[in-house]
Scaffold this motif. Structure first.
Motif, PDB file in Angstrom:
ATOM      1  N   ALA A  95       0.821  -1.203   0.000  1.00  0.00           N
ATOM      2  CA  ALA A  95       0.000   0.000   0.000  1.00  0.00           C
ATOM      3  C   ALA A  95       0.858   1.258   0.000  1.00  0.00           C
ATOM      4  N   ASP A  96       2.076   1.161   0.553  1.00  0.00           N
ATOM      5  CA  ASP A  96       2.997   2.292   0.574  1.00  0.00           C
ATOM      6  C   ASP A  96       3.874   2.310  -0.676  1.00  0.00           C
ATOM      7  N   VAL A  97       4.516   1.184  -0.965  1.00  0.00           N
ATOM      8  CA  VAL A  97       5.341   1.030  -2.167  1.00  0.00           C
ATOM      9  C   VAL A  97       4.777  -0.149  -2.950  1.00  0.00           C
ATOM     10  N   LEU A 151      -2.113  10.152   5.781  1.00  0.00           N
ATOM     11  CA  LEU A 151      -1.555  10.776   4.578  1.00  0.00           C
ATOM     12  C   LEU A 151      -2.161  10.182   3.314  1.00  0.00           C
ATOM     13  N   ALA A 152      -2.340   8.842   3.308  1.00  0.00           N
ATOM     14  CA  ALA A 152      -2.899   8.190   2.123  1.00  0.00           C
ATOM     15  C   ALA A 152      -4.317   8.665   1.839  1.00  0.00           C
ATOM     16  N   ALA A 153      -5.061   9.009   2.900  1.00  0.00           N
ATOM     17  CA  ALA A 153      -6.447   9.465   2.706  1.00  0.00           C
ATOM     18  C   ALA A 153      -6.520  10.783   1.966  1.00  0.00           C
ATOM     19  N   ILE A 154      -5.435  11.577   2.012  1.00  0.00           N
ATOM     20  CA  ILE A 154      -5.398  12.839   1.257  1.00  0.00           C
ATOM     21  C   ILE A 154      -4.380  12.757   0.124  1.00  0.00           C
ATOM     22  N   GLY A 155      -3.983  11.543  -0.245  1.00  0.00           N
ATOM     23  CA  GLY A 155      -3.155  11.348  -1.436  1.00  0.00           C
ATOM     24  C   GLY A 155      -1.703  11.689  -1.274  1.00  0.00           C
ATOM     25  N   LEU A 156      -1.161  11.595  -0.062  1.00  0.00           N
ATOM     26  CA  LEU A 156       0.247  11.881   0.166  1.00  0.00           C
ATOM     27  C   LEU A 156       0.956  10.654   0.730  1.00  0.00           C
ATOM     28  N   ALA A 168       0.009   8.386  -6.509  1.00  0.00           N
ATOM     29  CA  ALA A 168      -0.680   8.273  -7.792  1.00  0.00           C
ATOM     30  C   ALA A 168      -2.164   8.595  -7.662  1.00  0.00           C
ATOM     31  N   ALA A 169      -2.746   8.245  -6.511  1.00  0.00           N
ATOM     32  CA  ALA A 169      -4.177   8.495  -6.300  1.00  0.00           C
ATOM     33  C   ALA A 169      -4.424   9.807  -5.568  1.00  0.00           C
ATOM     34  N   LEU A 176     -12.182  13.556  -3.442  1.00  0.00           N
ATOM     35  CA  LEU A 176     -13.214  12.817  -2.723  1.00  0.00           C
ATOM     36  C   LEU A 176     -13.610  13.553  -1.450  1.00  0.00           C
ATOM     37  N   LEU A 177     -12.615  13.978  -0.677  1.00  0.00           N
ATOM     38  CA  LEU A 177     -12.901  14.696   0.558  1.00  0.00           C
ATOM     39  C   LEU A 177     -13.515  16.063   0.284  1.00  0.00           C
ATOM     40  N   LEU A 178     -12.987  16.776  -0.700  1.00  0.00           N
ATOM     41  CA  LEU A 178     -13.500  18.114  -0.995  1.00  0.00           C
ATOM     42  C   LEU A 178     -14.934  18.072  -1.495  1.00  0.00           C
TER      43      LEU A 178
END
Length: 367
Positions: A95-97, A151-156, A168-169, A176-178
């Motif tokens: 999920a990270d790499v 961080l992954a929830a906001i794409g970082l 990438a996402a 999605l959040l906005l």
């Protein structure tokens, strides 16, 4: 007679315990899952102990390679239990790499077949272990807690050097959040002009008629969100516009009832007296209705915003392809991805808490 503080505390204790058991504890557990790391540490304990001494620059020393070979050998020897632990660890690292999703089980098989030192066998098994990024991801996932899911929830994602980079996402995750926050704000703003005449009607009505109107206003809420969405799909079809309309109209009762209660407390006589003394309708609104309704408006906004922000049943039925943050949270929970679900919960709670603090401050400032 002065009330006994001890008796009052004892009377309130069951309610406090009920709130803690029914709301605070489950929410706290979900939020903890958003930062907890439970997949890698049980599978690779020796490797993580060696990585504690690594400064993150270049590659770790041979002891870390030896420890990884020993951990993988132990997992292979454990049979089915080891395979499950390896799969969980590989899923978290992947999920990270993404490349590490297949590297960990592949390395376990190829390193065992390589006739060389353990440290060399790991490097020969897969070139990914020759990159600092792979070891950094492993160390990040091996602690008790991390900010990976947040961080992954906001794409970082965090880099090997400790910085942040876009995943990438990333654009999709932030959109999605906005969209969810934007739809909640739209529901608050759009429900205000719709709820105001309804609240005035209930506030000015006779007691029996006001009770009947309040019951009719509450009726859609009692029917449930899924039932309202199904009815809208029959009447108006489906699509983003219908989904937003259903969201806004479902919020109107939550906005109208607190405003009606505040206006009814003063009664209609004050506004009529102001109008009789020549005050314009706008003046009556600004000098009479607005000060009276302000607490109700604050309470209504506080009810509508989190309700709209967490709403996913209705929009999901009316437009299954519409990306809603709360819908993603529900999908993550159904899939058992509790880390992602906890992170999304944290990000959805943040604007709710900020809005509540802002409304409380405005209310106190105007009081």
């Amino acid at each position: 007679m002065r009330p006994d503080p001890l008796r009052a505390a004892l009377l309130v204790t069951p309610l406090v315990l009920l709130v803690l058991a029914a709301a605070v504890a489950p929410l706290g557990a979900l939020l903890w899952r958003g930062v907890a790391e439970t997949e890698v540490a049980p599978a690779l304990p020796r490797t993580l102990r060696m990585l504690r001494h690594w400064d993150g620059k270049g590659l770790p020393d041979d002891m870390a390679f030896e420890a990884l070979a020993a951990d993988l050998a132990a997992l292979r020897a454990a049979g089915g239990t080891g395979s499950q632990a390896m799969a969980r660890a590989a899923g978290r690292l992947g999920a990270d790499v993404p490349a590490l999703r297949e590297v960990l089980p592949g390395t376990a098989g190829r390193a065992a077949e390589t006739r060389t030192t353990r440290a060399t066998s790991i490097l020969v098994a897969d070139a990914a272990w020759g990159e600092a990024e792979s070891w950094a991801a492993l160390r990040r996932a091996g602690g008790a807690a991390s900010g990976f899911h947040l961080l992954a929830a906001i794409g970082l994602r965090q880099t090997a050097g400790g910085g942040l980079e876009d995943s990438a996402a990333g654009p999709h995750a932030r959109a999605l959040l906005l969209r969810g926050i934007g739809a909640a704000l739209l529901a608050v703003l759009a429900s205000l002009p719709l709820a105001w005449p309804l609240a005035r009607w209930m506030a000015d009505a006779a007691p029996r008629r006001a009770a009947l109107l309040a019951g009719l206003v509450l009726l859609p809420l009692l029917a449930g969100e899924a039932a309202r969405a199904a009815g809208w799909s029959v009447l108006a079809g489906s699509g983003p516009g219908v989904a937003l309309a259903a969201l806004v109209l479902g919020a109107v009762p939550l906005m109208a009832l607190p405003v009606a209660l505040c206006l009814r407390r003063a009664g209609p006589g004050l506004a009529r007296a102001a109008a009789a003394h020549g005050m314009s309708p706008l003046g009556v609104f600004r000098r009479v209705h607005w000060p009276l309704a302000r607490p109700g408006l604050a309470a209504g906004c506080a009810l509508v915003f989190p309700q709209a922000l967490g709403s996913f049943v209705g929009p999901g039925l009316l437009d299954p392809d519409m990306p809603w943050a709360a819908g993603a949270l529900a999908a993550a929970a159904r899939a058992g991805e509790w880390g992602q679900a906890g992170a999304l919960t944290a990000w959805l709670l943040l604007p709710v808490l900020l809005a509540a603090l802002l409304l409380l401050r405005l209310w106190r400032a105007r009081a």
